[in-house]
Structure formats: C-alpha cells, structure tokens
Motif scaffolding. Structure first.
Motif, PDB file in Angstrom:
ATOM      1  N   GLY A  34     -10.569  -2.611   9.785  1.00  0.00           N
ATOM      2  CA  GLY A  34     -11.673  -3.560   9.887  1.00  0.00           C
ATOM      3  C   GLY A  34     -11.984  -3.967  11.309  1.00  0.00           C
ATOM      4  N   LYS A  35     -11.016  -3.844  12.222  1.00  0.00           N
ATOM      5  CA  LYS A  35     -11.274  -4.203  13.622  1.00  0.00           C
ATOM      6  C   LYS A  35     -12.293  -3.269  14.258  1.00  0.00           C
ATOM      7  CE  LYS A  35      -8.368  -5.926  16.391  1.00  0.00           C
ATOM      8  NZ  LYS A  35      -7.257  -6.142  17.344  1.00  0.00           N
ATOM      9  N   GLY A  36     -12.481  -2.104  13.647  1.00  0.00           N
ATOM     10  CA  GLY A  36     -13.461  -1.173  14.185  1.00  0.00           C
ATOM     11  C   GLY A  36     -14.868  -1.446  13.705  1.00  0.00           C
TER      12      GLY A  36
ATOM     13  N   GLU B 158      -2.564  -5.085   6.104  1.00  0.00           N
ATOM     14  CA  GLU B 158      -2.414  -4.610   7.476  1.00  0.00           C
ATOM     15  C   GLU B 158      -3.329  -3.414   7.731  1.00  0.00           C
ATOM     16  OE1 GLU B 158       0.931  -2.850  10.610  1.00  0.00           O
ATOM     17  OE2 GLU B 158       1.547  -3.420   8.581  1.00  0.00           O
ATOM     18  N   PHE B 159      -3.363  -2.482   6.786  1.00  0.00           N
ATOM     19  CA  PHE B 159      -4.221  -1.310   6.933  1.00  0.00           C
ATOM     20  C   PHE B 159      -5.691  -1.724   6.992  1.00  0.00           C
ATOM     21  CE2 PHE B 159      -6.665   2.063   4.618  1.00  0.00           C
ATOM     22  CZ  PHE B 159      -6.650   3.004   5.638  1.00  0.00           C
TER      23      PHE B 159
ATOM     24  N   PHE C 110      -2.840   6.322  10.030  1.00  0.00           N
ATOM     25  CA  PHE C 110      -2.121   5.058   9.908  1.00  0.00           C
ATOM     26  C   PHE C 110      -0.673   5.301   9.510  1.00  0.00           C
ATOM     27  CE2 PHE C 110      -0.824   1.448   7.157  1.00  0.00           C
ATOM     28  CZ  PHE C 110      -0.864   0.427   8.095  1.00  0.00           C
ATOM     29  N   ILE C 111      -0.464   6.222   8.597  1.00  0.00           N
ATOM     30  CA  ILE C 111       0.908   6.562   8.191  1.00  0.00           C
ATOM     31  C   ILE C 111       1.699   7.097   9.382  1.00  0.00           C
ATOM     32  CG2 ILE C 111       2.271   8.203   6.816  1.00  0.00           C
ATOM     33  CD1 ILE C 111       0.099   7.860   4.605  1.00  0.00           C
ATOM     34  N   ASN C 112       1.079   7.966  10.185  1.00  0.00           N
ATOM     35  CA  ASN C 112       1.760   8.486  11.376  1.00  0.00           C
ATOM     36  C   ASN C 112       2.142   7.347  12.325  1.00  0.00           C
ATOM     37  OD1 ASN C 112       1.378  11.052  10.388  1.00  0.00           O
ATOM     38  ND2 ASN C 112      -0.380  11.508  11.700  1.00  0.00           N
ATOM     39  N   TYR C 113       1.245   6.411  12.452  1.00  0.00           N
ATOM     40  CA  TYR C 113       1.491   5.253  13.315  1.00  0.00           C
ATOM     41  C   TYR C 113       2.674   4.441  12.804  1.00  0.00           C
ATOM     42  CZ  TYR C 113       0.560   0.329  14.564  1.00  0.00           C
ATOM     43  OH  TYR C 113       0.666  -0.979  14.942  1.00  0.00           O
TER      44      TYR C 113
ATOM     45  N   LEU D  99       0.839  -1.197   0.000  1.00  0.00           N
ATOM     46  CA  LEU D  99       0.000   0.000   0.000  1.00  0.00           C
ATOM     47  C   LEU D  99       0.871   1.242   0.000  1.00  0.00           C
ATOM     48  CD1 LEU D  99      -2.688   1.568   0.429  1.00  0.00           C
ATOM     49  CD2 LEU D  99      -2.382   1.176   2.884  1.00  0.00           C
ATOM     50  N   LEU D 100       1.936   1.202   0.783  1.00  0.00           N
ATOM     51  CA  LEU D 100       2.848   2.342   0.875  1.00  0.00           C
ATOM     52  C   LEU D 100       4.209   1.856   1.349  1.00  0.00           C
ATOM     53  CD1 LEU D 100       3.035   3.146   4.216  1.00  0.00           C
ATOM     54  CD2 LEU D 100       0.669   3.767   3.730  1.00  0.00           C
ATOM     55  N   THR D 101       5.193   2.720   1.203  1.00  0.00           N
ATOM     56  CA  THR D 101       6.513   2.456   1.779  1.00  0.00           C
ATOM     57  C   THR D 101       6.839   3.598   2.726  1.00  0.00           C
ATOM     58  OG1 THR D 101       7.631   3.541  -0.082  1.00  0.00           O
ATOM     59  CG2 THR D 101       7.356   1.141  -0.204  1.00  0.00           C
ATOM     60  N   VAL D 102       7.483   3.248   3.832  1.00  0.00           N
ATOM     61  CA  VAL D 102       7.901   4.221   4.842  1.00  0.00           C
ATOM     62  C   VAL D 102       9.416   4.164   4.912  1.00  0.00           C
ATOM     63  CG1 VAL D 102       7.733   4.935   7.249  1.00  0.00           C
ATOM     64  CG2 VAL D 102       5.777   3.852   6.135  1.00  0.00           C
TER      65      VAL D 102
END
Length: 663
Positions: free
Chosen positions: A51-53, A45-46, A75-78, A33-36
């Motif tokens: 989805g857990k919510g 993962e995202f 999510f990116i900040n996390y 989805l992205l690279t950090v």
C-alpha cells in the motif's frame, strides 16, 4: 538516515511499483498470511508495504493477479532474508542496536502527544501571522520582593486605569502618567504593529482576542500587569526591502534638531529632480555608515522588526521606487525608497523558524505541562498526595545527596509515590533513578519537585512509547519496516554485496562459466572528431584527410586543438564497438576518411583496422561481471533460504489480501 540504509530499504521494496489503492480493514486479524520456517507473517504487513506504493488515485486500476503473485513472491524473498538475519543474530549486535535506536528516536516523534500539541501551536502561530495588530498598553510592574498584598494593590490600580479608559480616557495620555514601561515616555504606550511570536505569550493571546477599540482586563506576564487596547487589525503585508537616507540628530546639541530637519528637507527636494540619482544622494548625504556605500539598502524585514515609525513608513509605500517624505525616529530623520515587496512565506518555509521560537518561549513549558496532563489521564497516573506533600515539605530545600538519609529518617524508604497503569512506584524507585541520572538539574524551584517531576515524566514517556508500539498500528508497521530494512542490508552486505566485490576467485569462475554473456561485437580502430565550431572545419580536415589512423595522429591533433581552439572540437578514439556507436554505425568502413552528419553536428571520421567479434578479457568487463555475480549470489541465497525455511501460504488470507489491495 544513512545512504546505506536508504539503499537497503529501497532494495527491499523494489516491488512497490504498483498503485493498489487504500488498505481495507475488514480481513482477519488473527490468521497469518504465511509462515517462514514456522514464524508467522501477518497479512497486514504485506498489505501495508504494498500500500505504500499507492498514489491514492481513485482512477488508477487495481492490482492484477499476475502483479499480486509477483509482489507476493518478492515479499516472501524479503521475509526469508530477514528470517535468516535474525537466525544469524544480526539483530543482537551492537551496531544494529545503535542504528535501530537512532531510527526509532526519529520515527516516534510524529506520533507522540508532544508532537501533536507542538503542531497545533505551530499552526495557531502561523494562522495569527496572517494578521498584524496595532495596540497600545500600560504596564503596572510589581515592586521588588512583592507580597500577595502588593500584587493585589497593583491589580486594583490596573483595574482602576482600565475603568478610566472605558469612561473615555485616552490610553496614550494615561500611559505617560501611569505606565512602568520606560519606552512609554517616548511612544506613549503605542507599540506599533506586531504579529504572532513577537510579544510574550499571555500578551499575544490577549491582544489577538480583542477587536479594534476593545480594552483588555489586566493581563499578567513576567513583566507585571498590562492593560491593552487594540487600535487596528490588518492583513499581514508580508515583507519589504527598502533603502534609506539617514540624517542623525545629536540629543546633546540643541541646534541639531533644526539643522537635521533643514538638511533632510533639502535632500528630499533634491530627490524630486528627475536628473538626480538615488545612489549618489545616499552616498553623499546619508549618515548611516553601514548602508551609505551600498545605496542605503537594508535587509528584508517584516512587521515588528523595526521601530514603529520607520516600519509604518516602509509599509505605506506601494510602488517599487516610490520615495517616502521625511520620517522622524529616535535615530534622526529618514527618507525611504521601496525596493521590493513579497507576501508572508508559506507555512513550510516558516515552520522551522516558528518551532524554534515556540520552543524558546513560555509556550514550550505550557506544551510540556499539557503533555504530562494528557499522559497522566491516559495511563492512569494516581498520586499518593499525602506522601508526596510530606516529602516535598522535607526535601525541597535539600541537596540531592541528602535525599536518601532524609527519606530514611522520615521512615519513608519504600513509601508509595504514585501508581501508573496499575503499578506502584516508590521513593526507592525514585532514588534509583536519581543515581542513574548523572545530570543535576539547574531549574529554579524545589529540589524534590524537580526530581519528582523528572522521574514521573521519564516513566510516562516510556509508557507512551510502549503504548505506541502496542496500539498504534501505523507506528508499529513503520518501526518494523525500518528494523527489517536494517537487517536486510546487513545480510545482503555480508552474503551478496561485499562478497561479490571481494571474492575475486568467484568472480573469475562466474566469468568463465558465463563467457557467452561477455562478448565484443565487431570493433574498429577509429578517431571521431565532432566539429563544434563550423568555421574550424577546414582546419581539422586539412590535418586528418589523407592520413591513416594511428595513435600519433590522434595525439598530434588533440594537442593542436587543445592548445589553440579548445572549444572547437570534441574527440573520441580507440577500439570502438561499431553497433553501439551512432557515428560508426552510419559510416562506410571501407573508407579511411569521411564526413558524417549526426545529432545536428558534422563529424570527421578516420577509420583504421577492424577487429572481429570475440570474448572480452576479464579485466575489460570486471564491473559488469561483479554486478552479475552479485545477482547470482542473491539468487543462490534465496534458493538456499527457501530450502532452509519452508514457506506455507494461507490461501484464504492470501485472497483477503488481494481483495484488500483492490478496494
């Protein structure tokens, strides 16, 4: 789970307020989805975390574009913080490894083969508990040190007696004649009612397969062979609580039986009188010292917990307060009164008790055998039977310290024992394992068999755990969530939370730079008395009306009412912000004394001097300053991490994630 880790995980997922519905499984599994900072983060993962919510409500609207972008940004900040924690080596420190290992141990349990088998046994036991069975049995025990020929003779006798029963013989009469159960001389083999987990497992399994009137084949248990005849099957009546009167019988006194029978008959007659109090009769006549002084009350019990005669009498009572006729047991004569009834507890209420009982009886050994069988089949366990048999014959009578020299003498130092997932394990590997395992097993059986089974079982457990992480997506995601949650907490604790609390220079600098946010509104010195007892109103007015506001007035009034009428009033005093106070916002501040009705109570208000709006002193607002300073540090941390670790978002995978969260 520690509170600090719960807080960390909650902080990490504050954005999980949406209800996105189920997670789709059709998107690309390869592109991130992205690279950090060059490190890939999967779409799964995202979607999993968002989805857990979900509350799984089909009528809940999907995720809007705005909500999706907001949650992706959080999510990116996390992930930036987790990336920084890894870069700082926080995942390598001893404390992290210890805490994560502890979580891992508890997280994996629900996913293991053993857990699913245990759960199946729990459910089966609870299902059986919905019924009670009444059965009779005849026990045929083996003689001491029985040979196989002896066992065969006992089995033939059991089959012979079974045939007699099927030909019309009475099992209870035959139990008196043949049964090796000592209690058969008294109960004639009648076991009364029982349910699941109250008999040894083979006996229970056999009994629950029989219908009323049916007779079992010989059932082998640790006691010997049993012939079982089921007499009744009924719904479980749950639990009862009774009180009782006991008149004992002295077996050594030949006159005691008649005396007890006459006494219990007289007591029963007395109970029928409408003026008689049960508690008085119990106190005066019951010979049970444990209950006679408390009305004869016994603890709650269910089927199978009392001797059969007492139990059947108790469960035959239907109305609260109903009294039974006299009941004979081996303790003497009883009269019972029904105090309360309730159905069998729910599975959730009984789960811990059922698990405890299962793990203490033979079912635990059966479950472990099944686990090993499934693991061996699943992970390609192939035993070198010739080598294992040779070692078993030589080592089963040897002590642990004698293994290595004996193996060397046999010339089997590197002999293959088995292969597991294509990898061979040798006697050398087992000896190494034995050296690292300091616990010497005390299980009955051959020494080699014990160590061999432990060695193979340990390897199979390790491979199952590795398989979980590699192939069970739900477990892998859950494990990563907890791992990253612990790392997030560690980083935030160092860079934000503790720094915000301990950095007094930074706090004051932040306060001075943002002084506009820490301002008092207009305040007034005031004494507010909430009248809780309206009959004490005039008493309070006489002490307050006509007096100017002062600390001495406040102290004198509070000392007076706390000493004389502590429940008559509630008070508030000091320099109070007008706009934030329900009472003062209604008050005429030009009057020194007034009565104000609010929230269903009368309030007496004494007003003093006003203080104009102005800045709060640092000491007055230090708590909010620390909170705001921590938020500022968090924002600064995110900004620095966004510069340190470039973010690249895959637009097509991002669109796949949006679609998945709205399906």
């Amino acid at each position: 789970m520690t509170n600090r880790t719960i807080s960390a995980i909650l902080s990490a997922f504050l954005f999980l307020y949406i209800n996105p519905g189920s997670i789709a499984q059709t998107a690309s599994q390869e592109d991130p989805l992205l690279t950090v900072g060059g490190k890939p983060v999967s779409r799964d993962e995202f979607v999993y975390l968002i989805g857990k919510g979900s509350n799984s409500d089909a009528n809940t609207p999907g995720l809007s574009r705005e909500e999706f972008e907001e949650n992706l940004d959080l999510f990116i900040n996390y992930k930036l913080k987790v990336r920084e924690a890894e870069a700082l080596g926080l995942d390598e420190i001893t404390e992290f490894k210890r805490e994560f290992a502890s979580f891992k141990e508890s997280l994996k349990s629900p996913f293991l083969i053993k857990n699913s088998l245990e759960d199946g046994e729990l459910r089966k036991a609870y299902s059986r508990m919905q019924e009670v069975i009444r059965a009779s049995h005849i026990l045929f025990q083996f003689p001491p040190n029985a040979s196989s020929e002896d066992s065969l003779i006992v089995l033939k006798m059991a089959l012979k007696v079974k045939q007699e029963i099927q030909n019309g013989g009475d099992i209870n009469s035959l139990a008196v004649e043949y049964s090796d159960d000592p209690s058969a001389k008294i109960n004639k083999g009648d076991l009364g009612y029982f349910t699941a987990l109250q008999m040894v497992q083979p006996f229970e399994d056999a009994a629950f397969t029989l219908q009323p009137g049916q007779v079992s084949d010989p059932v082998l248990t640790s006691f010997g062979y049993h012939i079982i005849k089921v007499l009744e099957r009924q719904p479980n009546p749950g639990q009862v609580q009774v009180s009782h009167i006991l008149v004992r019988v002295d077996e050594n006194d030949p006159n005691s039986e008649n005396q007890a029978r006459r006494k219990i008959s007289d007591i029963y007659t007395e109970i029928q009188k409408p003026t008689t109090l049960w508690e008085d009769i119990v106190k005066n006549y019951s010979e049970d010292p444990a209950t006679s002084k408390k009305g004869g009350l016994l603890p709650w019990f269910s089927v199978g917990n009392m001797i059969p005669e007492f139990e059947m009498a108790a469960f035959s009572l239907t109305e609260l307060g109903e009294v039974s006729p006299p009941v004979k047991t081996r303790y003497g004569y009883h009269i019972l009164r029904l105090e309360n009834k309730k159905p069998i507890d729910s599975f959730e209420e009984m789960e811990d008790m059922i698990r405890s009982r299962i793990l203490r009886d033979s079912r635990s050994t059966m479950i472990q055998s099944q686990v090993l069988a499934i693991q061996k089949a699943r992970y390609g366990f192939k035993e070198n039977e010739a080598n294992v048999e040779k070692l078993r014959a030589s080592l089963n009578t040897k002590k642990k310290k004698e293994f290595q020299p004996e193996i060397e003498a046999l010339g089997m130092s590197a002999s293959n024992l088995f292969t597991l997932k294509g990898k061979a394990y040798s006697t050398e590997d087992m000896l190494t394992y034995m050296e690292t395992d300091e616990v010497s097993p005390k299980t009955k059986g051959g020494t080699f068999d014990i160590w061999y089974d432990r060695f193979a079982g340990e390897l199979l457990a390790q491979i199952e755990e590795q398989d979980l992480e590699a192939n069970n997506k739900e477990y892998a995601m859950l494990l990563k969530e907890y791992r990253d949650g612990i790392l997030l907490f560690s980083l935030m604790n160092e860079e934000v939370w503790q720094k915000g609390i301990q950095d007094s220079i930074g706090q004051r600098a932040y306060y001075e730079q943002n002084i506009r946010d820490y301002q008092w509104g207009e305040r007034v010195n005031a004494f507010i008395v909430k009248v809780l007892d309206i009959y004490k109103l005039e008493q309070a007015k006489s002490r307050l009306q006509g007096n100017a506001y002062s600390e001495s007035l406040v102290n004198e009034f509070e000392e007076f009412y706390k000493n004389n009428d502590p429940l008559a009033y509630q008070t508030q005093s000091g320099l109070i912000e007008i706009a934030d106070n329900t009472i003062l916002s209604k008050a005429d501040l030009s009057k020194s004394f007034q009565e104000i009705e609010a929230d269903g109570h009368l309030h007496l208000v004494v007003v003093g001097s006003k203080v104009p709006p102005g800045p709060m002193a640092f000491e007055e607002t230090r708590g909010p300053v620390i909170r705001d300073y921590q938020e500022y540090l968090d924002e600064q941390l995110i900004q620095s991490l966004r510069k340190k670790y470039p973010i690249k978002v895959n637009k097509s995978v991002k669109e796949e994630a949006f679609i998945a969260l709205n399906q």
